[in-house]
Design an enzyme around this catalytic site. Structure first.
Site, mmCIF file in Angstrom:
data_model
loop_
_atom_site.group_PDB
_atom_site.id
_atom_site.type_symbol
_atom_site.label_atom_id
_atom_site.label_comp_id
_atom_site.label_asym_id
_atom_site.label_seq_id
_atom_site.Cartn_x
_atom_site.Cartn_y
_atom_site.Cartn_z
ATOM 1 C CG ASP A 220 14.833 73.245 19.523
ATOM 2 O OD1 ASP A 220 15.619 72.214 20.047
ATOM 3 O OD2 ASP A 220 14.070 73.327 18.695
ATOM 4 C CG ASP B 182 17.518 77.822 11.353
ATOM 5 O OD1 ASP B 182 18.491 76.726 11.409
ATOM 6 O OD2 ASP B 182 16.607 77.975 10.399
ATOM 7 C CB VAL B 183 21.975 75.017 14.060
ATOM 8 C CG1 VAL B 183 21.623 74.973 15.523
ATOM 9 C CG2 VAL B 183 21.141 74.169 13.308
ATOM 10 C CG ASN C 5 21.835 67.567 20.793
ATOM 11 O OD1 ASN C 5 21.971 66.175 20.771
ATOM 12 N ND2 ASN C 5 20.715 67.857 20.712
ATOM 13 C CB SER D 39 24.913 59.240 13.865
ATOM 14 O OG SER D 39 24.197 58.077 13.320
ATOM 15 C CE1 TYR E 235 20.828 61.497 11.187
ATOM 16 C CE2 TYR E 235 22.230 59.860 10.678
ATOM 17 C CZ TYR E 235 21.762 60.478 11.594
ATOM 18 O OH TYR E 235 21.635 60.155 12.939
ATOM 19 C CE LYS F 230 23.966 62.964 12.731
ATOM 20 N NZ LYS F 230 23.832 64.007 13.801
ATOM 21 C CB VAL G 4 18.936 57.925 20.744
ATOM 22 C CG1 VAL G 4 18.543 58.242 22.170
ATOM 23 C CG2 VAL G 4 20.465 57.792 20.545
ATOM 24 C CB THR H 283 15.061 61.114 20.908
ATOM 25 O OG1 THR H 283 15.334 61.021 19.241
ATOM 26 C CG2 THR H 283 16.099 60.986 21.596
#
Length: 280
Positions: A40, A78-79, A105, A161, A178, A182, A211, A213
């Site tokens: 993360d 960091d991805v 994810n 998504s 986004y 996706k 979701v 979260t």
């Protein structure tokens, strides 16, 4: 806690694991017998208005995995940084000696309005695509050679998504990013499924609707939702099932199946977890 053994001896590399869906996936796979590499950023991205996960959140994921009887290696990375993810992949092999499951994810959600400046639109677009498309590419790119080298096959699952199947846009750069990310990861999934199939490495995507979260359950998003600026972004699509919002466990259950031997013949699919929202 008794482990059910479906994933005994497996090692899972999970991005965005400090909380939310990533934490749920880590705990669920640990319960099934896997050891976990929990990756993360554990820091804030300046274009994101809600509070992102912290190092303390990542430590809590470790504790929850260990409570299930699994080992957990936490890594702050960091991805968007392929070298950092490569180091994490090499740490995985050094610590556990193998890598069987990869869950790309990590995700973010921008909150903005259509009258944002061009500078803001561009910046938000870049962060969204950076985390959720480039980040997915980076995650897969650094892990699949290690899986090939090990010769044990494996499973890669990308979190997309319903937006990646049906589209979502509100005129802002962040949501455009986004939406593009996706959709874009579907192309990566299909391409890598064809590329890696000969090595018995399966590649699939999951497509959840909303979701519960911290990405959507936060004061900033609630204020945005109640302001009426959200009509296009979070409009309630018809559900075939009486489920208004998913729990993380709903997605984790689908992923646990996809990465198990029960799905050994399943690759290249886009699996909706959406109460029927995207059903034609």
């Amino acid at each position: 806690m008794s482990r059910d053994g479906r994933l005994a001896g497996k090692v899972a590399y999970i991005t965005g694991a400090a909380r939310g869906q990533g934490r749920s996936h880590a705990v669920t796979l640990a319960r099934a017998g896997a050891d976990i590499v929990a990756i993360d950023l554990a820091a804030q991205i300046d274009s994101i208005k809600y509070k992102l996960a912290s190092k303390e959140d990542l430590d809590e994921t470790v504790a929850l995995v260990e409570a299930e009887g699994g080992r957990c290696l936490p890594i702050v990375a960091d991805v968007r940084d392929i070298d950092a993810l490569d180091r994490a992949a090499k740490q995985t092999i050094a610590e556990f000696g193998r890598l069987d499951i990869v869950l790309a994810n990590a995700g973010i959600m921008h909150i903005s309005t259509a009258d944002e400046s061009l500078e803001t639109a561009s910046h938000n677009w870049g962060d969204a695509v950076g985390v959720m498309l480039t980040g997915v590419f980076n995650t897969i790119r650094v892990t699949y050679p290690l899986m090939i080298e090990a010769g044990n096959g494996g499973s890669i699952v990308v979190t997309s998504s319903t937006a990646g199947l049906s589209g979502m846009l509100d005129g802002t750069g962040g949501i455009a990013g986004y939406n593009a990310a996706k959709h874009g990861v579907v192309g990566l999934v299909r391409g890598y499924a064809k590329y890696l199939g000969k090595h018995s490495i399966r590649v699939n995507s999951v497509h959840p609707m909303g979701v519960a979260t911290p990405m959507v359950i936060n004061p900033e998003f609630e204020e945005f939702y109640n302001s009426g600026e959200n009509a296009t972004v979070v409009s309630i699509s018809p559900r075939l099932l009486p489920i208004n919002i998913l729990q993380s466990q709903d997605v984790s259950n689908a992923i646990a199946w996809l990465v198990s031997d029960d799905a050994r013949a399943v690759t290249g699919i886009t699996l909706p977890v959406d109460a029927g929202v995207t059903t034609p």
